[in-house]
Design an enzyme around this catalytic site. Structure first.
Site, PDB file in Angstrom:
ATOM      1  CE  LYS A  83      13.793  -0.784  51.821  1.00  0.00           C
ATOM      2  NZ  LYS A  83      14.194  -2.178  51.969  1.00  0.00           N
TER       3      LYS A  83
HETATM    4  C1  E4P Z   1      16.953  -2.611  54.170  1.00  0.00           C
HETATM    5  O1  E4P Z   1      15.845  -2.201  53.970  1.00  0.00           O
HETATM    6  C2  E4P Z   1      17.634  -3.562  53.302  1.00  0.00           C
HETATM    7  O2  E4P Z   1      16.697  -4.515  52.859  1.00  0.00           O
HETATM    8  C3  E4P Z   1      18.699  -4.355  53.994  1.00  0.00           C
HETATM    9  O3  E4P Z   1      18.823  -4.021  55.343  1.00  0.00           O
HETATM   10  C4  E4P Z   1      19.973  -4.445  53.260  1.00  0.00           C
HETATM   11  O4  E4P Z   1      20.851  -5.264  53.977  1.00  0.00           O
HETATM   12  P1  E4P Z   1      22.161  -5.923  53.315  1.00  0.00           P
HETATM   13  O5  E4P Z   1      23.190  -4.856  53.206  1.00  0.00           O
HETATM   14  O6  E4P Z   1      22.556  -6.994  54.262  1.00  0.00           O
HETATM   15  O7  E4P Z   1      21.743  -6.437  51.956  1.00  0.00           O
END
Ligand code: E4P
Length: 221
Positions: A83
């Site tokens: 990522k």
């Molecule tokens: C995605 O890859 C992120 O880990 C995640 O969806 C972020 O979500 P949040 O805005 O609830 O922290």
């Protein structure tokens, strides 16, 4: 539509994997910090539990270090998706890793223009954050509709739309109606997907009525 779970909690991942409905996992530095676990060991363990893509995020923000981190993470298991953040350096890393056959998930996407760049960089997944857009007064689902429409217009784009920052079941249902490929969903929201008060009420009535028959299916001839 594929379901990923958005957590670094290994107990939750095991529990949800047992449902047979889990296609992958996403983690991020905040979720890893909350888990209190060693990052590399955690990713290795998760990759054994879930055979689909497991997102592991780089920690650096400069090209050279992110690339080395991404290469190290990719070696943990075949199903690691590295990522990277949606920055110029992040997309350079995306292109380099993708060209070598590594799955890359480009995260922190907040515009359709950014999603076009990620597709051109060869990302396996683009992660638009719908909940965080809603939080600042923009409709996150409009972004999903735009990206799905754009990607459909260019079949050469192989990037899957991975709806992230999902906060409630309506996000998921709307994303499915729009044809998004994947949603990454917090464990709590996955459990909410099962629930409907009429299901509970209907089941209670059937159980009570069945007891009145005095029969058991397993003992029946
Ligand atoms: C995605 O890859 C992120 O880990 C995640 O969806 C972020 O979500 P949040 O805005 O609830 O922290």
């Amino acid at each position: 539509m594929k379901f990923f779970v958005d957590t670094a909690d290994i107990a939750e991942i095991k529990d949800l994997a047992a449902t047979g409905l889990l296609d992958g996992v996403t983690t991020n530095p905040s979720l890893v910090a909350a888990s209190g676990k060693n990052f590399l060991k955690l990713i290795e363990e998760v990759c054994h539990v879930v055979k689909g893509p497991v997102s592991a995020e780089v920690a650096a923000t400069d090209y050279a270090t992110m690339l080395k981190e991404g290469q190290k993470l990719a070696k943990i298991a075949k199903n690691v998706a590295v990522k990277v953040p949606l920055t110029p350096d992040g997309l350079k890393v995306c292109k380099a890793l993708s060209d070598n056959g590594t799955m890359v998930n480009v995260t922190l996407c907040f515009s359709a223009a950014q999603a076009i760049l990620a597709a051109k960089a060869g990302a396996a997944f683009i992660s638009p954050f719908v909940g965080r857009l809603d939080d600042v007064g923009q409709d996150g689902m409009v972004l999903i509709r735009d990206i799905v429409q754009i990607y459909k217009a260019y079949p050469a784009f192989k990037t899957e739309v991975l709806v992230a920052s999902v906060r409630h079941p309506i996000h998921l249902v709307e994303a499915a109606k729009m044809g998004a490929h994947v949603a990454t969903i917090p464990p709590k929201v996955i459990r909410q997907l099962y629930s409907h008060p009429l299901t509970d009420k209907g089941l209670a009535a059937f159980v009570a009525d069945w007891q009145k028959t005095g029969q058991t299916i397993l003992d029946a001839a």
